[in-house]
Motif scaffolding. Structure first.
Motif, PDB file in Angstrom:
ATOM      1  N   VAL A 184       0.631  -0.967  -0.048  1.00 12.59           N
ATOM      2  CA  VAL A 184      -0.208  -0.145   0.141  1.00 12.59           C
ATOM      3  C   VAL A 184       0.812   1.471   0.087  1.00 12.59           C
ATOM      4  CG1 VAL A 184      -1.297   1.497   1.560  1.00 12.59           C
ATOM      5  CG2 VAL A 184      -1.959  -1.113   1.116  1.00 12.59           C
ATOM      6  N   GLY A 185       2.000   1.129   0.628  1.00 13.02           N
ATOM      7  CA  GLY A 185       3.115   2.317   1.017  1.00 13.02           C
ATOM      8  C   GLY A 185       3.565   2.712   0.400  1.00 13.02           C
ATOM      9  N   ALA A 186       4.153   1.105  -0.882  1.00 12.14           N
ATOM     10  CA  ALA A 186       4.294   1.652  -2.650  1.00 12.14           C
ATOM     11  C   ALA A 186       3.221   2.638  -3.657  1.00 12.14           C
ATOM     12  CB  ALA A 186       4.546   0.674  -3.113  1.00 12.14           C
ATOM     13  N   VAL A 187       1.968   2.420  -3.260  1.00 17.61           N
ATOM     14  CA  VAL A 187       1.211   3.529  -4.071  1.00 17.61           C
ATOM     15  C   VAL A 187       1.018   4.787  -3.740  1.00 17.61           C
ATOM     16  CG1 VAL A 187      -0.956   2.887  -4.900  1.00 17.61           C
ATOM     17  CG2 VAL A 187       0.037   1.652  -5.250  1.00 17.61           C
ATOM     18  N   SER A 235       4.423   6.764  -3.968  1.00 17.32           N
ATOM     19  CA  SER A 235       4.283   7.320  -5.469  1.00 17.32           C
ATOM     20  C   SER A 235       3.093   8.430  -6.212  1.00 17.32           C
ATOM     21  CB  SER A 235       4.208   6.047  -6.638  1.00 17.32           C
ATOM     22  OG  SER A 235       2.452   5.842  -6.233  1.00 17.32           O
ATOM     23  N   ARG A 236       2.581   8.588  -5.552  1.00 18.93           N
ATOM     24  CA  ARG A 236       1.130   9.142  -5.796  1.00 18.93           C
ATOM     25  C   ARG A 236       1.321  10.516  -4.862  1.00 18.93           C
ATOM     26  NH1 ARG A 236      -3.869   5.447  -7.745  1.00 18.93           N
ATOM     27  NH2 ARG A 236      -2.548   4.667  -9.154  1.00 18.93           N
ATOM     28  N   GLU A 243       1.806  13.649  -1.400  1.00 20.82           N
ATOM     29  CA  GLU A 243       3.190  14.606  -1.586  1.00 20.82           C
ATOM     30  C   GLU A 243       4.093  14.817  -0.008  1.00 20.82           C
ATOM     31  OE1 GLU A 243       1.885  18.652  -2.403  1.00 20.82           O
ATOM     32  OE2 GLU A 243       1.521  18.167  -4.812  1.00 20.82           O
ATOM     33  N   GLY A 244       5.063  15.529  -0.252  1.00 18.84           N
ATOM     34  CA  GLY A 244       5.451  14.891   1.836  1.00 18.84           C
ATOM     35  C   GLY A 244       4.340  15.186   2.627  1.00 18.84           C
ATOM     36  N   PRO A 245       3.714  15.637   3.129  1.00 20.39           N
ATOM     37  CA  PRO A 245       2.952  15.558   4.410  1.00 20.39           C
ATOM     38  C   PRO A 245       2.210  14.211   4.557  1.00 20.39           C
ATOM     39  CG  PRO A 245       2.804  17.799   3.591  1.00 20.39           C
ATOM     40  CD  PRO A 245       3.801  17.238   2.290  1.00 20.39           C
ATOM     41  N   TRP A 246       1.403  14.379   3.162  1.00 20.26           N
ATOM     42  CA  TRP A 246       0.938  13.525   3.114  1.00 20.26           C
ATOM     43  C   TRP A 246       1.279  11.672   3.338  1.00 20.26           C
ATOM     44  CZ3 TRP A 246      -3.714  13.800   4.333  1.00 20.26           C
ATOM     45  CH2 TRP A 246      -4.342  15.172   3.840  1.00 20.26           C
ATOM     46  N   ARG A 247       2.798  11.788   2.766  1.00 18.83           N
ATOM     47  CA  ARG A 247       3.708  10.562   2.572  1.00 18.83           C
ATOM     48  C   ARG A 247       3.945  10.029   4.260  1.00 18.83           C
ATOM     49  NH1 ARG A 247       8.263  11.729  -1.363  1.00 18.83           N
ATOM     50  NH2 ARG A 247       6.889  11.021  -3.722  1.00 18.83           N
ATOM     51  N   MET A 248       4.350  11.316   4.838  1.00 19.02           N
ATOM     52  CA  MET A 248       4.872  11.424   6.414  1.00 19.02           C
ATOM     53  C   MET A 248       3.560  10.687   6.906  1.00 19.02           C
ATOM     54  SD  MET A 248       7.180  13.713   8.600  1.00 19.02           S
ATOM     55  CE  MET A 248       6.196  15.632   8.996  1.00 19.02           C
ATOM     56  N   LEU A 249       2.571  11.312   7.299  1.00 20.95           N
ATOM     57  CA  LEU A 249       1.398  10.835   7.869  1.00 20.95           C
ATOM     58  C   LEU A 249       0.977   9.096   7.621  1.00 20.95           C
ATOM     59  CD1 LEU A 249      -1.174  11.915   9.246  1.00 20.95           C
ATOM     60  CD2 LEU A 249      -2.523  11.973   7.459  1.00 20.95           C
ATOM     61  N   TYR A 250       0.789   9.358   6.227  1.00 21.63           N
ATOM     62  CA  TYR A 250       0.847   7.333   5.552  1.00 21.63           C
ATOM     63  C   TYR A 250       1.911   6.609   7.290  1.00 21.63           C
ATOM     64  CZ  TYR A 250       1.128   2.782   3.964  1.00 21.63           C
ATOM     65  OH  TYR A 250       0.707   1.557   3.784  1.00 21.63           O
ATOM     66  N   PHE A 251       3.296   7.179   6.944  1.00 23.83           N
ATOM     67  CA  PHE A 251       4.628   6.445   7.951  1.00 23.83           C
ATOM     68  C   PHE A 251       4.235   6.274   9.075  1.00 23.83           C
ATOM     69  CE2 PHE A 251       6.416   6.433   3.570  1.00 23.83           C
ATOM     70  CZ  PHE A 251       7.172   5.325   3.644  1.00 23.83           C
ATOM     71  N   ALA A 252       3.081   7.715   9.061  1.00 22.61           N
ATOM     72  CA  ALA A 252       3.608   7.226  10.761  1.00 22.61           C
ATOM     73  C   ALA A 252       2.193   6.508  11.199  1.00 22.61           C
ATOM     74  CB  ALA A 252       2.818   9.500  11.140  1.00 22.61           C
ATOM     75  N   LEU A 253       1.302   6.813  10.442  1.00 21.48           N
ATOM     76  CA  LEU A 253      -0.608   6.023  11.005  1.00 21.48           C
ATOM     77  C   LEU A 253       0.050   4.134  10.460  1.00 21.48           C
ATOM     78  CD1 LEU A 253      -3.381   8.332   8.994  1.00 21.48           C
ATOM     79  CD2 LEU A 253      -2.474   7.487  11.870  1.00 21.48           C
ATOM     80  N   ALA A 254       0.939   4.251   9.745  1.00 20.36           N
ATOM     81  CA  ALA A 254       1.357   2.485   9.688  1.00 20.36           C
ATOM     82  C   ALA A 254       1.906   2.226  10.277  1.00 20.36           C
ATOM     83  CB  ALA A 254       1.725   2.565   7.973  1.00 20.36           C
ATOM     84  N   GLY A 255       2.938   2.952  10.673  1.00 18.88           N
ATOM     85  CA  GLY A 255       4.025   2.562  11.801  1.00 18.88           C
ATOM     86  C   GLY A 255       3.178   2.198  13.172  1.00 18.88           C
TER      87      GLY A 255
END
Length: 71
Positions: A28-31, A34-35, A37-49
């Protein structure tokens, strides 16, 4: 279920869950990466972690919950 067997089953279940969780979140993170921007990526990794803690905690709680005896 005897406590030792229950804990062994719980450890195996926990390892399978963590492996499966990492596999799914990586795909899911790979998708997302790829789409997004910076803050959304950080939010995803924080929630997934953090999100794996609740189910893992439930498994650990079940493993060490005292066995009920009597009616």
């Amino acid at each position: 279920m005897p406590p030792r067997l229950k804990r062994l089953f719980g450890v195996v279940l926990l390892l399978v869950f963590v492996f499966f969780y990492i596999w799914v979140m990586t795909d899911v993170g790979a998708v997302v990466i790829s789409r997004a921007e910076g803050p959304w990526r950080m939010l995803y990794f924080a929630l997934a972690g953090i999100a794996w803690i609740v189910p893992a905690g439930a498994i650990i709680w079940w493993m060490y919950r005292p066995r009920r005896t009597g009616p």
